[in-house]
Design a protein around this motif. Sequence first.
Motif, PDB file in Angstrom:
ATOM      1  N   UNK A  19       0.854  -1.181   0.000  1.00  0.00           N
ATOM      2  CA  UNK A  19       0.000   0.000   0.000  1.00  0.00           C
ATOM      3  C   UNK A  19       0.891   1.233   0.000  1.00  0.00           C
ATOM      4  N   UNK A  20       0.720   2.048  -1.008  1.00  0.00           N
ATOM      5  CA  UNK A  20       1.472   3.296  -1.104  1.00  0.00           C
ATOM      6  C   UNK A  20       0.608   4.398  -0.509  1.00  0.00           C
ATOM      7  N   UNK A  21       0.962   4.839   0.682  1.00  0.00           N
ATOM      8  CA  UNK A  21       0.170   5.853   1.392  1.00  0.00           C
ATOM      9  C   UNK A  21       0.044   7.142   0.579  1.00  0.00           C
ATOM     10  N   UNK A  22       1.049   7.453  -0.236  1.00  0.00           N
ATOM     11  CA  UNK A  22       1.025   8.692  -1.019  1.00  0.00           C
ATOM     12  C   UNK A  22      -0.006   8.665  -2.144  1.00  0.00           C
ATOM     13  N   UNK A  23      -0.476   7.467  -2.520  1.00  0.00           N
ATOM     14  CA  UNK A  23      -1.428   7.378  -3.623  1.00  0.00           C
ATOM     15  C   UNK A  23      -2.866   7.605  -3.163  1.00  0.00           C
ATOM     16  N   UNK A  24      -3.063   7.778  -1.854  1.00  0.00           N
ATOM     17  CA  UNK A  24      -4.390   8.001  -1.285  1.00  0.00           C
ATOM     18  C   UNK A  24      -4.514   9.482  -0.944  1.00  0.00           C
ATOM     19  N   UNK A  25      -5.734  10.006  -0.940  1.00  0.00           N
ATOM     20  CA  UNK A  25      -5.998  11.391  -0.543  1.00  0.00           C
ATOM     21  C   UNK A  25      -5.188  11.716   0.716  1.00  0.00           C
ATOM     22  N   UNK A  26      -4.448  12.825   0.723  1.00  0.00           N
ATOM     23  CA  UNK A  26      -3.568  13.137   1.859  1.00  0.00           C
ATOM     24  C   UNK A  26      -4.293  13.245   3.204  1.00  0.00           C
TER      25      UNK A  26
END
Length: 159
Positions: free
Chosen positions: A77-84
């Motif tokens: 899971x790439x946290x940066x690819x989700x709404x901040x």
Amino acid sequence: MAQKVYPMTAEGKEKLEKELRDLKLVKRPEVIERIKVARSYGDLSENSEYDAAKDEQSAVEQRIAQIEQMLKYAQVVEADSVDPNEVSIGKTITYTEVGTDDPETYTIVGSDESDPLSGKISNESPIAKALLGKKKGDTVTINTPGGSFDVTIDDVESK
């Protein structure tokens, strides 16, 4: 039946890959050598060194199989690819229980990476389940075995 997916951070996947290499290249050969040495003592029926080495071999092989399964079905899971502002795996969340002034901060990680004492909670924990998908500023009810409580999400940040 659908195969279980293992959500994890890139850091968590790296840690599992390192553990797997260590088990296969270091631990497994050590245990095999101990079994050979114990066998050389003769009568296996009363050989506690042999029994202990065989038990350890079983544990090592089980852990290798478990890690291989997790890596095969890993979902990094790439946290940066989700709404901040949205809570997701890999993000650090600060929340305050309604009615208190004491904020708590946790990083949500995959279940195998969890380490509550260092502030890393499993995505399968009651707190994380309640927070996942919510956004900064939301008030959320968290249901735990010890009861429920409401929290307000103060901050959501990527590492």
